[in-house]
Scaffold this motif. Structure first.
Motif, mmCIF file in Angstrom:
data_model
loop_
_atom_site.group_PDB
_atom_site.id
_atom_site.type_symbol
_atom_site.label_atom_id
_atom_site.label_comp_id
_atom_site.label_asym_id
_atom_site.label_seq_id
_atom_site.Cartn_x
_atom_site.Cartn_y
_atom_site.Cartn_z
ATOM 1 N N PHE A 21 0.849 -1.183 0.000
ATOM 2 C CA PHE A 21 0.000 0.000 0.000
ATOM 3 C C PHE A 21 0.886 1.235 0.000
ATOM 4 C CE2 PHE A 21 -2.138 3.418 2.367
ATOM 5 C CZ PHE A 21 -3.245 3.585 1.572
ATOM 6 N N HIS A 22 0.601 2.150 -0.899
ATOM 7 C CA HIS A 22 1.353 3.388 -0.995
ATOM 8 C C HIS A 22 0.374 4.538 -1.015
ATOM 9 C CE1 HIS A 22 4.938 1.056 -1.920
ATOM 10 N NE2 HIS A 22 4.166 0.340 -2.686
ATOM 11 N N ARG A 23 0.617 5.523 -0.191
ATOM 12 C CA ARG A 23 -0.280 6.674 -0.128
ATOM 13 C C ARG A 23 -0.233 7.512 -1.393
ATOM 14 N NH1 ARG A 23 0.071 9.212 5.921
ATOM 15 N NH2 ARG A 23 -0.939 7.472 6.963
ATOM 16 N N ASP A 24 0.822 7.354 -2.191
ATOM 17 C CA ASP A 24 0.956 8.144 -3.408
ATOM 18 C C ASP A 24 0.005 7.694 -4.507
ATOM 19 O OD1 ASP A 24 2.978 9.467 -2.091
ATOM 20 O OD2 ASP A 24 4.543 8.237 -2.980
ATOM 21 N N GLY A 25 -0.612 6.555 -4.358
ATOM 22 C CA GLY A 25 -1.520 6.033 -5.365
ATOM 23 C C GLY A 25 -1.245 4.559 -5.608
ATOM 24 N N PRO A 26 -1.992 3.964 -6.486
ATOM 25 C CA PRO A 26 -1.821 2.529 -6.733
ATOM 26 C C PRO A 26 -0.474 2.228 -7.392
ATOM 27 C CG PRO A 26 -3.337 3.474 -8.312
ATOM 28 C CD PRO A 26 -3.022 4.557 -7.317
ATOM 29 N N VAL A 27 0.045 1.054 -7.095
ATOM 30 C CA VAL A 27 1.278 0.590 -7.720
ATOM 31 C C VAL A 27 0.908 0.012 -9.084
ATOM 32 C CG1 VAL A 27 3.179 -1.053 -7.517
ATOM 33 C CG2 VAL A 27 2.260 0.053 -5.482
ATOM 34 N N PRO A 28 1.585 0.411 -10.146
ATOM 35 C CA PRO A 28 1.239 -0.129 -11.461
ATOM 36 C C PRO A 28 1.476 -1.636 -11.516
ATOM 37 C CG PRO A 28 3.241 1.205 -11.571
ATOM 38 C CD PRO A 28 2.693 1.336 -10.188
ATOM 39 N N ALA A 29 0.597 -2.312 -12.200
ATOM 40 C CA ALA A 29 0.715 -3.762 -12.345
ATOM 41 C C ALA A 29 1.925 -4.101 -13.214
ATOM 42 C CB ALA A 29 -0.550 -4.324 -12.982
ATOM 43 N N PRO A 30 2.595 -5.206 -12.895
ATOM 44 C CA PRO A 30 3.724 -5.602 -13.732
ATOM 45 C C PRO A 30 3.227 -6.059 -15.097
ATOM 46 C CG PRO A 30 3.266 -7.300 -12.106
ATOM 47 C CD PRO A 30 2.367 -6.138 -11.799
ATOM 48 N N PRO A 31 4.075 -5.998 -16.110
ATOM 49 C CA PRO A 31 3.649 -6.480 -17.420
ATOM 50 C C PRO A 31 3.302 -7.966 -17.347
ATOM 51 C CG PRO A 31 5.955 -5.733 -17.460
ATOM 52 C CD PRO A 31 5.423 -5.512 -16.091
ATOM 53 N N PRO A 32 2.384 -8.429 -18.197
ATOM 54 C CA PRO A 32 1.965 -9.834 -18.143
ATOM 55 C C PRO A 32 3.127 -10.820 -18.237
ATOM 56 C CG PRO A 32 0.561 -8.615 -19.640
ATOM 57 C CD PRO A 32 1.663 -7.694 -19.223
ATOM 58 N N ALA A 33 4.131 -10.530 -19.048
ATOM 59 C CA ALA A 33 5.261 -11.443 -19.180
ATOM 60 C C ALA A 33 6.018 -11.570 -17.868
ATOM 61 C CB ALA A 33 6.190 -10.980 -20.296
ATOM 62 N N ALA A 34 6.064 -10.520 -17.085
ATOM 63 C CA ALA A 34 6.754 -10.565 -15.798
ATOM 64 C C ALA A 34 6.041 -11.507 -14.837
ATOM 65 C CB ALA A 34 6.850 -9.175 -15.202
ATOM 66 N N ALA A 35 4.726 -11.583 -14.936
ATOM 67 C CA ALA A 35 3.965 -12.484 -14.078
ATOM 68 C C ALA A 35 4.294 -13.943 -14.369
ATOM 69 C CB ALA A 35 2.468 -12.237 -14.262
ATOM 70 N N LEU A 36 4.776 -14.223 -15.561
ATOM 71 C CA LEU A 36 5.149 -15.590 -15.928
ATOM 72 C C LEU A 36 6.551 -15.939 -15.462
ATOM 73 C CD1 LEU A 36 3.761 -15.672 -19.579
ATOM 74 C CD2 LEU A 36 2.746 -16.694 -17.546
ATOM 75 N N GLY A 37 7.282 -14.963 -14.969
ATOM 76 C CA GLY A 37 8.622 -15.215 -14.496
ATOM 77 C C GLY A 37 9.660 -15.308 -15.607
ATOM 78 N N LEU A 38 9.369 -14.731 -16.767
ATOM 79 C CA LEU A 38 10.309 -14.775 -17.878
ATOM 80 C C LEU A 38 11.419 -13.746 -17.681
ATOM 81 C CD1 LEU A 38 7.798 -14.956 -20.874
ATOM 82 C CD2 LEU A 38 9.001 -16.837 -19.774
ATOM 83 N N THR A 39 12.612 -14.132 -18.105
ATOM 84 C CA THR A 39 13.726 -13.186 -18.058
ATOM 85 C C THR A 39 13.598 -12.214 -19.223
ATOM 86 O OG1 THR A 39 15.160 -14.532 -19.454
ATOM 87 C CG2 THR A 39 15.227 -14.950 -17.068
ATOM 88 N N ALA A 40 14.373 -11.151 -19.174
ATOM 89 C CA ALA A 40 14.363 -10.170 -20.266
ATOM 90 C C ALA A 40 14.759 -10.848 -21.576
ATOM 91 C CB ALA A 40 15.301 -9.015 -19.954
#
Length: 57
Positions: A21-40
């Motif tokens: 939780f951040h008072r500055d606003g919502p944290v942006p969601a990670p890109p979908p590929a990041a959710a899969l655990g893929l490397t760059a």
């Protein structure tokens, strides 16, 4: 407006529940590929092999 006690309670509750939780606003969601655990590098290969893979639904 006097919302400081409420904001403090929310911050404490979020910390106890391990909810980011951040008072500055919502944290942006990670890109979908990041959710899969893929490397760059793996994401780069996917873009080369299948250009629309990064935006596939």
């Amino acid at each position: 407006m006097g919302a400081t006690p409420l904001a403090t309670d929310i911050t404490v509750f979020a910390a106890r529940a391990r909810i980011p939780f951040h008072r500055d606003g919502p944290v942006p969601a990670p890109p979908p590929a990041a959710a899969l655990g893929l490397t760059a590098r793996e994401r780069d290969v996917l873009r080369l092999v299948r250009p629309d893979a990064a935006t596939a639904k």
